[in-house]
Every structure is written in structure tokens, then in C-alpha cells.
Design a protein around this motif. Structure first.
Motif, PDB file in Angstrom:
ATOM      1  N   ASP A  24     -44.570  27.217 -19.087  1.00  0.00           N
ATOM      2  CA  ASP A  24     -44.406  25.924 -18.431  1.00  0.00           C
ATOM      3  C   ASP A  24     -42.989  25.694 -17.912  1.00  0.00           C
ATOM      4  OD1 ASP A  24     -47.032  25.442 -19.013  1.00  0.00           O
ATOM      5  OD2 ASP A  24     -46.656  24.037 -20.657  1.00  0.00           O
ATOM      6  N   SER A  25     -42.020  26.469 -18.411  1.00  0.00           N
ATOM      7  CA  SER A  25     -40.633  26.276 -17.983  1.00  0.00           C
ATOM      8  C   SER A  25     -40.349  26.854 -16.600  1.00  0.00           C
ATOM      9  CB  SER A  25     -39.680  26.893 -19.007  1.00  0.00           C
ATOM     10  OG  SER A  25     -39.669  28.309 -18.943  1.00  0.00           O
ATOM     11  N   VAL A  26     -41.337  27.573 -16.023  1.00  0.00           N
ATOM     12  CA  VAL A  26     -41.146  28.192 -14.697  1.00  0.00           C
ATOM     13  C   VAL A  26     -42.281  27.735 -13.773  1.00  0.00           C
ATOM     14  CG1 VAL A  26     -40.588  30.345 -13.495  1.00  0.00           C
ATOM     15  CG2 VAL A  26     -40.254  30.185 -15.964  1.00  0.00           C
ATOM     16  N   PRO A  27     -42.330  26.446 -13.436  1.00  0.00           N
ATOM     17  CA  PRO A  27     -43.447  25.936 -12.630  1.00  0.00           C
ATOM     18  C   PRO A  27     -43.418  26.406 -11.177  1.00  0.00           C
ATOM     19  CG  PRO A  27     -41.803  24.223 -12.949  1.00  0.00           C
ATOM     20  CD  PRO A  27     -41.391  25.378 -13.819  1.00  0.00           C
ATOM     21  N   PHE A  28     -42.293  26.945 -10.736  1.00  0.00           N
ATOM     22  CA  PHE A  28     -42.150  27.337  -9.335  1.00  0.00           C
ATOM     23  C   PHE A  28     -42.527  28.794  -9.079  1.00  0.00           C
ATOM     24  CE2 PHE A  28     -38.130  27.426 -11.606  1.00  0.00           C
ATOM     25  CZ  PHE A  28     -37.760  28.767 -11.484  1.00  0.00           C
ATOM     26  N   ALA A  29     -42.939  29.545 -10.098  1.00  0.00           N
ATOM     27  CA  ALA A  29     -43.351  30.938  -9.898  1.00  0.00           C
ATOM     28  C   ALA A  29     -44.766  30.971  -9.342  1.00  0.00           C
ATOM     29  CB  ALA A  29     -43.278  31.703 -11.210  1.00  0.00           C
ATOM     30  N   ALA A  30     -44.966  31.721  -8.263  1.00  0.00           N
ATOM     31  CA  ALA A  30     -46.296  31.811  -7.663  1.00  0.00           C
ATOM     32  C   ALA A  30     -47.279  32.507  -8.592  1.00  0.00           C
ATOM     33  CB  ALA A  30     -46.216  32.548  -6.329  1.00  0.00           C
ATOM     34  N   GLU A  31     -46.760  33.369  -9.467  1.00  0.00           N
ATOM     35  CA  GLU A  31     -47.632  34.069 -10.407  1.00  0.00           C
ATOM     36  C   GLU A  31     -46.989  34.082 -11.782  1.00  0.00           C
ATOM     37  OE1 GLU A  31     -50.001  38.298 -10.675  1.00  0.00           O
ATOM     38  OE2 GLU A  31     -47.846  38.371 -10.290  1.00  0.00           O
TER      39      GLU A  31
END
Length: 272
Positions: A24-31
Motif C-alpha cells: 500500500d505504500s507504493v500506490p503509484f506503481a502500475a504493477e
């Protein structure tokens, strides 16, 4: 929030307590990709519920497992976190600002800074736990992980900027967990030494312990973190000594390799 052509890659085994926060800490990763080596808790279900694609791979060792994960990613740019790590808000915002230019350039990787929570509170002075630089963001066509079973490193040639924000590491929840990890990591390192035919130099053992303790306690400023700093320095020195004692045993008694592996597997450790 816009998604970037970036894969968050996490390798796991029995990380149900941590994996949701990490993802949840990386919401901007496409995958979001989780490579699991056989969890028998709820790691896989939780990871899927938090948007991750989960791939099973039997344990290969840390370096090979990370390289396998890289091959499974949908994007060339990869952010690597362990399940007990997560992006701080400052670093997450900085990545969103800097990723477009970074991805458009010729950088092979980027260094992130890691801060550690130990015994329930952040370390304040101990240098490896307060902003340690680690290459964790990289282009898989320009960098790869070493093949070491443990203490793997990202290998690359080319530009690698350092970001200012930190990601956070919730270190082993208890000293019991830490000691189990010490046994596992030492076993993996000793197997690497055995594969390369390293001589067993037990005469170095007393000096290794003393120098490792002094390096962490004094020169890396663990002494300024009070008794927690003393515990960290003592644990690091004990690990340095134990590796050499265990390797000496392996060379003296080869049967102990499989005997120890069976004992560690019984505790849930991956030893291959």
C-alpha cells in the motif's frame, strides 16, 4: 493518483503481518508483484487483496530469487522492497516528482535511504539504521542482482542518483526473530564460501569479533543509541564470529551441512 510504468517487486515467505503495508505504500506503481516461495500463512491472499500479482517460485537464494522476480515484471523499471519495508511519505512524494525524468534518462539505478525501527522505536544515531544508501530502484536492462545466496547487491554501471526521502524498515520484531535470521543468513553465507573453496581461518575469529563490535559501537555511533546500540553492535559482532565458527565446522564435518539445513527448515527458514 497517476500510475507509472514501474513494478514494485517483493519476495516473500510468511509475511502476512507486513505485506499489506509494504504494497500500500507504493500506490503509484502500475504493477505490484509478489514472488512467494511457499508461505503457509495468509501472505498470498493478503497480497492479492492489496493488488499484487503473486507468482510462486521455490527458494533460490536471495540474489537468484530477486533476478527471477525481475524476469517476471511487466515493466523495465523495478522498485524492490522487502515485505517488512515501506515507503515513507516524503520518499513516495519525491518518487512521484522524479520518476518521469529518471525513466526518460540514462540512469541504471537510483539509491534510496533506509531508516530502521528497532525494539519499537527508530534508531537515532547508528549510521546503518539512519539513512543507509541502498540501490533499490533500477532498470532491469542496465542492472542485475549478484548471485549470492545472501547479502546480495545490485550490480550496474552508469549514473545512479540518490533520493533524499527514506523508506522504513521494521527490523526483526524480537531478538528471537533476529537470532533465527542470523542462523539462516550465516548458513547461506557459509555455503557460498564452501562453493568457492574459501580457507577456514579460525585464528582470525577473536579479532573479527572485536573489530566488528568496535566498528559498529564506536565508529558507526551505535554507542549513542544507548543499550539498543549495544545490542545491535553485539549482535553484529556475534554474527561475524558465528559465521567463521560455522564454516570451520562445515569444512571439518561435511555431514553437518545437511543436518543444519534440516534443523533450520524445521523452523521455517529457507536454506538452499
Amino acid at each position: 493518483m497517476p500510475a507509472f510504468p514501474l513494478t514494485l517487486a517483493v519476495i516473500t515467505r510468511n509475511e502476512a503481518a507486513h505485506i499489506a503495508r509494504c504494497l500500500d505504500s507504493v500506490p503509484f506503481a502500475a504493477e505490484k508483484l509478489v514472488v512467494d516461495c511457499g508461505s503457509d500463512d495468509d501472505t498470498v491472499a493478503i497480497a492479492q487483496a492489496h493488488g499484487a500479482r503473486v507468482v510462486h517460485q521455490d527458494w533460490l537464494g536471495f540474489g537468484p530469487q530477486r533476478n527471477f522476480a525481475a524476469g517476471q515484471c511487466a515493466h523495465d523499471w523495478i522498485l524492490v522492497l522487502d515485505a517488512d519495508e515501506y515507503l515513507g511519505r516524503d520518499l513516495a512524494e519525491e518518487l512521484q516528482r522524479r520518476l518521469p525524468a529518471l525513466m526518460a534518462g540514462d540512469a541504471a539505478a537510483a539509491y534510496l535511504r533506509r531508516s530502521t525501527v528497532y525494539m519499537g522505536a527508530p534508531m537515532r544515531w547508528y549510521r546503518p539504521s539512519t539513512g543507509e544508501r541502498m540501490a533499490r530502484l533500477y532498470h532491469r536492462g542496465r542492472a542485475r542482482w549478484s548471485d549470492a545466496r545472501v547479502h546480495e547487491s545490485l550490480q550496474f554501471d552508469g549514473p545512479a542518483p540518490t533520493l533524499r526521502g527514506s523508506f522504513l524498515h521494521t527490523n526483526n520484531p524480537t531478538l528471537v526473530h533476529k537470532q533465527l535470521k542470523v542462523l539462516q543468513y550465516a548458513e547461506l553465507k557459509c555455503r557460498d564460501w564452501l562453493d568457492h573453496g574459501k580457507p577456514a581461518r579460525m585464528w582470525q575469529a577473536p579479532f573479527v569479533y572485536a573489530l566488528a563490535f568496535l566498528k559498529d559501537y564506536l565508529f558507526r555511533l551505535a554507542c549513542l543509541d544507548g543499550w539498543r546500540g549495544f545490542v545491535i553492535a553485539q549482535t553484529a559482532a556475534s554474527y561475524a564470529l558465528y559465521k567463521r565458527m560455522r564454516y570451520y565446522e562445515m569444512t571439518r564435518n561435511p555431514a553437518s551441512v545437511e543436518q543444519a539445513a534440516n534443523a533450520l527448515r524445521a523452523q521455517g527458514a529457507s536454506i538452499e
